[in-house]
Design a protein around this motif. Sequence first.
Motif: not given
Length: 304
Positions: A111-127, A150-158
Amino acid sequence: MHRTAISGSRGELLLSHDGGGTFAASTLDLAGGGARAAHFRDERQGWVASTGSGGIAVARTRDGAATWRTTTIPTRSEIGALHLAFRDATHGALLAQITTSKAFSRAELFTTADGGVTWTARTAPVAGDIAVDPDGRLRLTGGVEHDQVYTSSDDGRTWSRVFPVRAEAPAASRTSAGSGRGTAARCRAPAGQYRGQDQGRCSAGPPRPGAGRVATTREVLRYLNAADYPADREALLREAEREGAPPDVLAAIRGMPPVVYRNKEEVGRSAKTPIAEETAAEKAAKARDRKHQNVAEYLRRPGP
Protein backbone atom coordinates in the motif's frame (compact mmCIF):
# COMPACT_ATOMS: atom_id res chain seq x y z
CA MET A 1 -12.42 11.05 -19.89
CA HIS A 2 -9.98 8.67 -18.23
CA ARG A 3 -7.10 7.31 -20.21
CA THR A 4 -7.13 3.72 -21.41
CA ALA A 5 -3.85 1.79 -21.09
CA ILE A 6 -2.92 -1.64 -22.46
CA SER A 7 0.28 -3.58 -23.07
CA GLY A 8 1.32 -3.98 -26.71
CA SER A 9 2.60 -7.15 -28.38
CA ARG A 10 6.23 -6.07 -27.84
CA GLY A 11 5.70 -5.18 -24.19
CA GLU A 12 5.34 -1.43 -24.72
CA LEU A 13 2.70 0.65 -22.94
CA LEU A 14 -0.07 1.87 -25.27
CA LEU A 15 -2.22 4.83 -24.22
CA SER A 16 -5.53 6.07 -25.57
CA HIS A 17 -7.06 9.54 -25.23
CA ASP A 18 -10.39 8.60 -26.86
CA GLY A 19 -11.67 5.66 -24.84
CA GLY A 20 -9.81 3.05 -26.86
CA GLY A 21 -10.52 4.37 -30.36
CA THR A 22 -6.83 4.91 -31.08
CA PHE A 23 -3.65 4.03 -29.21
CA ALA A 24 -0.15 5.54 -29.17
CA ALA A 25 3.04 4.14 -27.62
CA SER A 26 4.21 5.74 -24.38
CA THR A 27 7.78 6.75 -23.59
CA LEU A 28 7.72 4.46 -20.54
CA ASP A 29 10.14 1.53 -20.69
CA LEU A 30 8.33 -1.35 -18.99
CA ALA A 31 10.17 -4.10 -17.12
CA GLY A 32 10.52 -7.34 -19.02
CA GLY A 33 8.23 -9.54 -16.90
CA GLY A 34 4.89 -10.89 -18.04
CA ALA A 35 2.68 -9.42 -15.28
CA ARG A 36 1.48 -5.84 -15.77
CA ALA A 37 -1.23 -3.52 -14.49
CA ALA A 38 -2.20 0.12 -15.07
CA HIS A 39 -4.48 2.58 -13.31
CA PHE A 40 -5.26 6.14 -14.45
CA ARG A 41 -7.34 8.45 -12.27
CA ASP A 42 -7.73 11.07 -14.98
CA GLU A 43 -5.99 12.49 -18.05
CA ARG A 44 -2.86 13.43 -16.14
CA GLN A 45 -2.26 11.07 -13.21
CA GLY A 46 -1.65 7.36 -13.52
CA TRP A 47 0.43 4.39 -12.42
CA VAL A 48 1.83 1.37 -14.26
CA ALA A 49 3.25 -1.73 -12.55
CA SER A 50 5.29 -4.52 -14.13
CA THR A 51 7.45 -7.38 -12.93
CA GLY A 52 11.18 -7.65 -13.59
CA SER A 53 14.32 -9.34 -12.32
CA GLY A 54 14.69 -6.80 -9.49
CA GLY A 55 11.13 -6.98 -8.23
CA ILE A 56 7.98 -5.02 -9.11
CA ALA A 57 8.53 -1.69 -10.85
CA VAL A 58 5.78 0.90 -10.27
CA ALA A 59 5.98 3.93 -12.55
CA ARG A 60 3.91 7.06 -11.90
CA THR A 61 3.09 10.13 -13.94
CA ARG A 62 1.42 13.46 -13.10
CA ASP A 63 1.70 15.11 -16.51
CA GLY A 64 -0.31 12.86 -18.80
CA ALA A 65 2.48 10.30 -19.39
CA ALA A 66 4.96 12.90 -20.66
CA THR A 67 7.40 11.94 -17.88
CA TRP A 68 7.58 9.02 -15.46
CA ARG A 69 9.21 8.27 -12.10
CA THR A 70 9.73 4.68 -11.01
CA THR A 71 9.88 2.93 -7.65
CA THR A 72 10.98 -0.72 -7.38
CA ILE A 73 9.39 -2.98 -4.78
CA PRO A 74 11.69 -5.91 -3.96
CA THR A 75 10.18 -9.40 -3.92
CA ARG A 76 11.56 -12.91 -4.15
CA SER A 77 8.26 -14.44 -5.26
CA GLU A 78 7.38 -15.41 -8.80
CA ILE A 79 4.52 -13.07 -9.68
CA GLY A 80 1.82 -14.21 -12.07
CA ALA A 81 -0.54 -11.20 -12.08
CA LEU A 82 -0.72 -7.63 -10.78
CA HIS A 83 -3.71 -5.50 -9.75
CA LEU A 84 -3.58 -1.75 -9.03
CA ALA A 85 -6.24 0.37 -7.32
CA PHE A 86 -6.27 3.95 -6.01
CA ARG A 87 -8.80 5.84 -3.92
CA ASP A 88 -7.39 9.29 -4.64
CA ALA A 89 -4.13 10.94 -5.71
CA THR A 90 -2.15 9.53 -2.78
CA HIS A 91 -3.76 6.36 -1.35
CA GLY A 92 -3.54 3.14 -3.31
CA ALA A 93 -2.88 -0.61 -3.20
CA LEU A 94 -0.97 -3.10 -5.33
CA LEU A 95 -1.81 -6.82 -5.17
CA ALA A 96 0.76 -9.23 -6.61
CA GLN A 97 -0.51 -12.76 -7.20
CA ILE A 98 2.11 -15.42 -6.46
CA THR A 99 2.42 -18.20 -9.03
CA THR A 100 1.26 -21.45 -7.40
CA SER A 101 -0.78 -24.50 -8.29
CA LYS A 102 -4.52 -24.10 -8.77
CA ALA A 103 -5.08 -25.52 -5.31
CA PHE A 104 -3.69 -22.39 -3.66
CA SER A 105 -4.43 -18.68 -3.77
CA ARG A 106 -1.55 -16.54 -2.46
CA ALA A 107 -0.56 -12.93 -2.99
CA GLU A 108 1.63 -10.12 -1.69
CA LEU A 109 0.02 -6.77 -0.87
CA PHE A 110 1.63 -3.32 -0.85
CA THR A 111 0.00 0.00 0.00
CA THR A 112 1.02 3.63 -0.51
CA ALA A 113 -0.01 6.89 1.13
CA ASP A 114 2.17 9.22 -0.95
CA GLY A 115 1.03 8.56 -4.49
CA GLY A 116 3.34 5.63 -5.13
CA VAL A 117 6.65 7.18 -4.07
CA THR A 118 6.99 4.58 -1.30
CA TRP A 119 5.19 1.27 -0.72
CA THR A 120 4.62 -0.68 2.50
CA ALA A 121 4.30 -4.48 2.58
CA ARG A 122 1.03 -5.72 4.07
CA THR A 123 -0.73 -9.08 4.30
CA ALA A 124 -3.25 -10.50 1.83
CA PRO A 125 -5.52 -13.40 2.83
CA VAL A 126 -5.92 -14.60 -0.78
CA ALA A 127 -5.05 -13.61 -4.34
CA GLY A 128 -7.66 -11.86 -6.48
CA ASP A 129 -8.85 -8.33 -7.28
CA ILE A 130 -8.13 -5.38 -5.00
CA ALA A 131 -10.23 -2.23 -4.73
CA VAL A 132 -10.10 0.85 -2.49
CA ASP A 133 -13.49 2.14 -1.43
CA PRO A 134 -14.15 5.90 -1.11
CA ASP A 135 -13.94 5.60 2.69
CA GLY A 136 -10.45 4.07 2.45
CA ARG A 137 -11.49 0.49 3.14
CA LEU A 138 -9.64 -2.15 1.13
CA ARG A 139 -11.84 -4.76 -0.54
CA LEU A 140 -10.34 -8.02 -1.82
CA THR A 141 -12.31 -10.50 -3.92
CA GLY A 142 -10.58 -13.79 -4.72
CA GLY A 143 -9.63 -17.23 -3.47
CA VAL A 144 -9.22 -20.53 -5.30
CA GLU A 145 -12.82 -20.37 -6.60
CA HIS A 146 -12.85 -16.56 -6.58
CA ASP A 147 -15.82 -16.66 -4.22
CA GLN A 148 -14.30 -15.06 -1.12
CA VAL A 149 -14.62 -11.42 -0.08
CA TYR A 150 -12.43 -9.72 2.52
CA THR A 151 -12.30 -6.14 3.78
CA SER A 152 -9.68 -4.21 5.75
CA SER A 153 -10.20 -0.88 7.48
CA ASP A 154 -6.58 -0.50 8.65
CA ASP A 155 -4.69 -0.40 5.35
CA GLY A 156 -4.24 -4.17 5.04
CA ARG A 157 -2.90 -4.87 8.52
CA THR A 158 -5.87 -7.07 9.42
CA TRP A 159 -8.71 -8.51 7.35
CA SER A 160 -12.28 -9.65 7.98
CA ARG A 161 -14.06 -12.08 5.73
CA VAL A 162 -17.64 -11.23 4.84
CA PHE A 163 -20.39 -13.60 3.80
CA PRO A 164 -23.49 -12.93 1.72
CA VAL A 165 -26.79 -12.94 3.57
CA ARG A 166 -28.90 -15.45 1.68
CA ALA A 167 -32.57 -14.91 1.06
CA GLU A 168 -34.57 -16.21 3.98
CA ALA A 169 -36.34 -19.50 3.42
CA PRO A 170 -39.08 -20.77 5.74
CA ALA A 171 -37.13 -21.88 8.78
CA ALA A 172 -37.90 -25.22 10.40
CA SER A 173 -39.37 -24.44 13.79
CA ARG A 174 -38.03 -25.97 16.94
CA THR A 175 -39.92 -26.32 20.22
CA SER A 176 -38.51 -24.43 23.18
CA ALA A 177 -38.43 -26.41 26.40
CA GLY A 178 -41.47 -25.64 28.50
CA SER A 179 -43.01 -23.19 26.02
CA GLY A 180 -44.44 -25.44 23.33
CA ARG A 181 -43.95 -22.68 20.76
CA GLY A 182 -41.68 -22.84 17.74
CA THR A 183 -38.80 -20.40 17.33
CA ALA A 184 -36.55 -19.76 14.33
CA ALA A 185 -33.09 -18.22 14.20
CA ARG A 186 -32.39 -15.80 11.37
CA CYS A 187 -30.20 -12.85 10.46
CA ARG A 188 -32.22 -9.64 10.67
CA ALA A 189 -29.91 -7.58 8.48
CA PRO A 190 -31.64 -5.32 5.95
CA ALA A 191 -31.47 -6.36 2.31
CA GLY A 192 -28.03 -5.91 0.78
CA GLN A 193 -26.01 -6.49 3.95
CA TYR A 194 -23.32 -8.98 4.85
CA ARG A 195 -22.91 -11.26 7.82
CA GLY A 196 -19.34 -10.90 9.07
CA GLN A 197 -17.17 -12.92 11.44
CA ASP A 198 -18.29 -10.84 14.40
CA GLN A 199 -20.48 -13.07 16.56
CA GLY A 200 -23.18 -13.28 13.91
CA ARG A 201 -23.81 -9.56 13.61
CA CYS A 202 -24.58 -8.22 10.15
CA SER A 203 -22.28 -5.67 8.57
CA ALA A 204 -22.92 -3.39 5.62
CA GLY A 205 -21.83 -4.43 2.16
CA PRO A 206 -23.11 -5.03 -1.38
CA PRO A 207 -25.20 -8.11 -2.15
CA ARG A 208 -23.16 -11.04 -3.45
CA PRO A 209 -24.16 -14.41 -4.93
CA GLY A 210 -23.48 -17.70 -3.21
CA ALA A 211 -20.23 -19.59 -3.56
CA GLY A 212 -19.73 -21.50 -6.80
CA ARG A 213 -22.38 -19.59 -8.78
CA VAL A 214 -21.74 -18.78 -12.45
CA ALA A 215 -22.91 -15.44 -13.85
CA THR A 216 -25.15 -15.24 -16.90
CA THR A 217 -24.32 -13.17 -19.96
CA ARG A 218 -27.08 -10.72 -19.09
CA GLU A 219 -25.62 -10.23 -15.60
CA VAL A 220 -22.14 -9.60 -17.01
CA LEU A 221 -23.38 -6.99 -19.47
CA ARG A 222 -25.48 -5.28 -16.78
CA TYR A 223 -22.28 -4.18 -15.02
CA LEU A 224 -20.71 -2.99 -18.29
CA ASN A 225 -23.49 -0.64 -19.44
CA ALA A 226 -21.24 2.41 -19.03
CA ALA A 227 -18.13 0.83 -20.59
CA ASP A 228 -16.39 2.73 -23.40
CA TYR A 229 -15.68 0.53 -26.42
CA PRO A 230 -13.28 -0.56 -27.78
CA ALA A 231 -11.96 -1.83 -24.45
CA ASP A 232 -9.57 -4.56 -23.38
CA ARG A 233 -10.31 -7.15 -20.70
CA GLU A 234 -8.59 -5.20 -17.89
CA ALA A 235 -10.56 -2.05 -18.70
CA LEU A 236 -13.80 -4.03 -18.61
CA LEU A 237 -12.78 -5.61 -15.31
CA ARG A 238 -12.11 -2.19 -13.77
CA GLU A 239 -15.46 -0.90 -15.04
CA ALA A 240 -17.29 -3.87 -13.50
CA GLU A 241 -15.47 -3.32 -10.19
CA ARG A 242 -16.48 0.38 -10.20
CA GLU A 243 -20.09 -0.71 -10.72
CA GLY A 244 -19.89 -3.08 -7.73
CA ALA A 245 -20.02 -6.35 -9.69
CA PRO A 246 -20.18 -9.53 -7.57
CA PRO A 247 -17.42 -12.18 -7.64
CA ASP A 248 -19.13 -14.42 -10.21
CA VAL A 249 -19.37 -11.56 -12.72
CA LEU A 250 -15.73 -10.60 -12.17
CA ALA A 251 -14.73 -14.25 -12.62
CA ALA A 252 -16.60 -14.41 -15.94
CA ILE A 253 -14.81 -11.29 -17.23
CA ARG A 254 -11.46 -12.53 -15.98
CA GLY A 255 -11.95 -15.74 -17.96
CA MET A 256 -12.29 -13.83 -21.25
CA PRO A 257 -9.38 -13.79 -23.75
CA PRO A 258 -7.02 -10.78 -23.19
CA VAL A 259 -7.95 -8.92 -26.39
CA VAL A 260 -9.66 -5.64 -27.28
CA TYR A 261 -13.45 -5.90 -27.56
CA ARG A 262 -15.24 -3.61 -30.01
CA ASN A 263 -18.73 -3.83 -28.53
CA LYS A 264 -20.86 -5.56 -25.90
CA GLU A 265 -21.87 -8.29 -28.36
CA GLU A 266 -18.26 -9.46 -28.53
CA VAL A 267 -18.10 -9.39 -24.73
CA GLY A 268 -21.27 -11.46 -24.49
CA ARG A 269 -19.84 -14.10 -26.81
CA SER A 270 -16.53 -14.29 -24.93
CA ALA A 271 -17.60 -14.13 -21.28
CA LYS A 272 -17.32 -17.43 -19.38
CA THR A 273 -21.03 -17.91 -18.65
CA PRO A 274 -23.24 -20.99 -18.23
CA ILE A 275 -23.85 -23.30 -21.16
CA ALA A 276 -27.19 -22.75 -22.85
CA GLU A 277 -30.05 -24.72 -21.40
CA GLU A 278 -30.94 -27.92 -23.23
CA THR A 279 -34.28 -29.59 -23.58
CA ALA A 280 -34.90 -32.89 -21.82
CA ALA A 281 -34.83 -34.69 -25.19
CA GLU A 282 -31.40 -33.18 -26.06
CA LYS A 283 -29.95 -34.20 -22.71
CA ALA A 284 -31.31 -37.73 -23.09
CA ALA A 285 -29.84 -38.05 -26.60
CA LYS A 286 -26.41 -37.03 -25.36
CA ALA A 287 -26.60 -39.44 -22.45
CA ARG A 288 -27.42 -42.32 -24.84
CA ASP A 289 -24.62 -41.44 -27.26
CA ARG A 290 -22.07 -44.30 -27.39
CA LYS A 291 -19.80 -42.93 -30.11
CA HIS A 292 -18.26 -40.17 -27.97
CA GLN A 293 -17.74 -41.75 -24.55
CA ASN A 294 -14.41 -39.93 -24.13
CA VAL A 295 -16.09 -36.54 -24.57
CA ALA A 296 -17.83 -34.67 -21.77
CA GLU A 297 -21.55 -35.27 -22.07
CA TYR A 298 -22.51 -31.62 -22.55
CA LEU A 299 -20.05 -31.37 -25.49
CA ARG A 300 -21.31 -34.45 -27.34
CA ARG A 301 -22.98 -33.97 -30.71
CA PRO A 302 -25.07 -37.10 -31.28
CA GLY A 303 -25.53 -37.98 -34.93
CA PRO A 304 -27.48 -40.56 -36.91
